[in-house]
Design a protein around this motif. Structure first.
Motif, PDB file in Angstrom:
ATOM      1  N   ASP A  22       0.414  13.550 -10.675  1.00  0.00           N
ATOM      2  CA  ASP A  22      -0.384  12.477 -11.271  1.00  0.00           C
ATOM      3  C   ASP A  22      -1.008  12.881 -12.606  1.00  0.00           C
ATOM      4  OD1 ASP A  22      -2.027  14.336 -10.096  1.00  0.00           O
ATOM      5  OD2 ASP A  22      -3.365  12.894  -9.132  1.00  0.00           O
ATOM      6  N   ASN A  77       0.997   5.883  -7.171  1.00  0.00           N
ATOM      7  CA  ASN A  77      -0.380   6.007  -7.673  1.00  0.00           C
ATOM      8  C   ASN A  77      -0.698   4.863  -8.635  1.00  0.00           C
ATOM      9  OD1 ASN A  77      -2.917   7.204  -7.845  1.00  0.00           O
ATOM     10  ND2 ASN A  77      -2.358   8.428  -9.635  1.00  0.00           N
ATOM     11  N   HIS A 110      -2.962   5.035 -13.745  1.00  0.00           N
ATOM     12  CA  HIS A 110      -2.211   5.660 -12.677  1.00  0.00           C
ATOM     13  C   HIS A 110      -1.912   7.133 -12.958  1.00  0.00           C
ATOM     14  CE1 HIS A 110       0.652   3.914 -15.568  1.00  0.00           C
ATOM     15  NE2 HIS A 110       1.411   4.954 -15.298  1.00  0.00           N
ATOM     16  N   LYS A 129      -2.804   1.723  -9.512  1.00  0.00           N
ATOM     17  CA  LYS A 129      -4.070   1.047  -9.224  1.00  0.00           C
ATOM     18  C   LYS A 129      -3.857  -0.460  -9.028  1.00  0.00           C
ATOM     19  CE  LYS A 129      -6.568   4.766  -9.764  1.00  0.00           C
ATOM     20  NZ  LYS A 129      -7.201   5.416  -8.593  1.00  0.00           N
ATOM     21  N   ILE A 154      -2.212  -1.030  -5.582  1.00  0.00           N
ATOM     22  CA  ILE A 154      -3.181  -0.748  -4.513  1.00  0.00           C
ATOM     23  C   ILE A 154      -4.204  -1.878  -4.430  1.00  0.00           C
ATOM     24  CG2 ILE A 154      -5.072   0.783  -3.824  1.00  0.00           C
ATOM     25  CD1 ILE A 154      -3.393   3.130  -4.893  1.00  0.00           C
ATOM     26  N   MET A 176       0.828  -1.204   0.000  1.00  0.00           N
ATOM     27  CA  MET A 176       0.000   0.000   0.000  1.00  0.00           C
ATOM     28  C   MET A 176       0.866   1.258   0.000  1.00  0.00           C
ATOM     29  SD  MET A 176      -2.955   1.348  -0.218  1.00  0.00           S
ATOM     30  CE  MET A 176      -4.207   0.116   0.169  1.00  0.00           C
ATOM     31  N   ARG A 177       1.960   1.237   0.755  1.00  0.00           N
ATOM     32  CA  ARG A 177       2.849   2.404   0.803  1.00  0.00           C
ATOM     33  C   ARG A 177       3.425   2.689  -0.583  1.00  0.00           C
ATOM     34  NH1 ARG A 177       8.294   2.967   1.398  1.00  0.00           N
ATOM     35  NH2 ARG A 177       8.554   0.737   1.795  1.00  0.00           N
ATOM     36  N   ARG A 184       0.498   3.764  -3.180  1.00  0.00           N
ATOM     37  CA  ARG A 184       0.064   5.158  -3.056  1.00  0.00           C
ATOM     38  C   ARG A 184       1.155   6.118  -3.520  1.00  0.00           C
ATOM     39  NH1 ARG A 184      -3.041   4.652   2.802  1.00  0.00           N
ATOM     40  NH2 ARG A 184      -5.054   3.973   1.946  1.00  0.00           N
ATOM     41  N   LYS A 185       2.391   5.759  -3.245  1.00  0.00           N
ATOM     42  CA  LYS A 185       3.513   6.604  -3.668  1.00  0.00           C
ATOM     43  C   LYS A 185       3.579   6.692  -5.192  1.00  0.00           C
ATOM     44  CE  LYS A 185       7.574   8.554  -2.266  1.00  0.00           C
ATOM     45  NZ  LYS A 185       7.806   9.456  -1.135  1.00  0.00           N
TER      46      LYS A 185
END
Length: 302
Positions: free
Chosen positions: A280, A139, A244, A141, A144, A132-133, A136-137
């Motif tokens: 992003d 972005n 992403h 999908k 995640i 997850m870290r 998210r860093k």
């Protein structure tokens, strides 16, 4: 953080799921633990999910080409959607298997099955935080979605640990009702995983259907555009997720007296402002409409 970190996270997830699948199914069958067998089948689905996410991330990292001028970003979203379907299928299977076990004589719980469930719980929690870290860093999908897949396994392992633990207590204190803690835990797990799959699938479906980004993001883009003094009016501003990254489409009114070069420079400035402020955003499409002070209106959009 590079794309290599994302690929490493996927490889670690894939290898972990293969190992955990083998452990859970073997221990589950050896010691007749319904929830551990169901969780092992769920992990087998995770192997497919991780492989799908890996393939999707490889495709999404390809540059734009003649057939895909906007890039391949949606490959990750499609991968995440497939992961959600796999999770949903695994949840339904676990629920059916666990309900069926309620109508059979309960098996004798074993401490090794309990240890296997606890090891899976700790292992999957570490994998969830790790993926997850990075997801998210970056972005990502796909990553995640893989992280949420690990979270579903955390829920499953918690329920398995509690269910097998209750069954062990039931054997020790001769409380027959507690022996059904194992299949009851499996039913709870299936519900939690199904709920998680629904949320993840709905989000992926929205991106595939090109749902607009939030109004908060649109307002941020609009504020950056208005900071350019040559822009007289925002005629239309749209943005959508493309995997992403995000694509922004702006139709803006500027003075009709400007030269083509001046209009080009304004477009480049707007693109730079938005992309510098939002990592992003991968592409900003700017269409300029002529604006005349005496008419106080732009030429209608075409």
């Amino acid at each position: 953080m590079s794309k290599t970190a994302s690929m490493l996270a996927i490889w670690i997830s894939l290898a972990s799921n293969i190992v955990l699948t083998a452990i859970k199914i073997a221990v589950g069958f050896l010691f007749k633990s319904q929830v551990l067998i169901a969780d092992g089948i769920h992990n087998a689905g995770d192997v497919i999910a991780s492989a799908t996410a890996y393939s999707a991330m490889r495709v999404s990292s390809k540059p734009a080409d003649e057939d895909h001028p906007y890039g391949h970003g949606k490959a990750e979203v499609l991968g995440a959607f497939i992961v959600a379907i796999i999770l949903g299928g695994a949840a339904i299977y676990m629920g059916f298997h666990s309900i069926h076990a309620l109508f059979e004589p309960p098996g004798k719980a074993h401490i090794i099955a309990f240890v296997a469930a606890v090891i899976s719980l700790i292992w999957k929690q570490i994998l969830y935080v790790y993926t997850m870290r990075i997801g998210r860093k970056m972005n990502s999908k796909g990553l995640i979605a893989t992280a949420y897949d690990h979270l579903a396994d955390v829920y499953a392992s918690i329920a398995a640990s509690v269910g097998i633990g209750l069954a062990l207590l039931g054997d020790h204190f001769e409380l027959r009702i507690l022996a059904y803690g194992d299949p009851v835990a499996g039913i709870i797990v299936s519900f939690l995983v199904l709920k998680l799959a629904y949320g993840m699938g709905r989000e992926s479906f929205d991106v595939l259907m090109e749902r607009s980004v939030s109004m908060a993001h649109i307002e941020q883009y609009a504020a950056l555009i208005r900071s350019v003094p040559e822009v007289k009016r925002i005629d239309r501003l749209r943005a959508r997720e493309h995997g992403h990254y995000i694509l922004v489409d702006a139709r803006l009114a500027v003075s009709g007296a400007l030269t083509i070069q001046e209009g080009h420079d304004i477009s480049r400035l707007i693109k730079k402002k938005i992309k510098d402020a939002h990592n992003d955003v991968d592409e900003v499409l700017v269409h300029l409409n002529p604006w005349y002070e005496d008419k106080q209106a732009a030429v209608p959009n075409r």
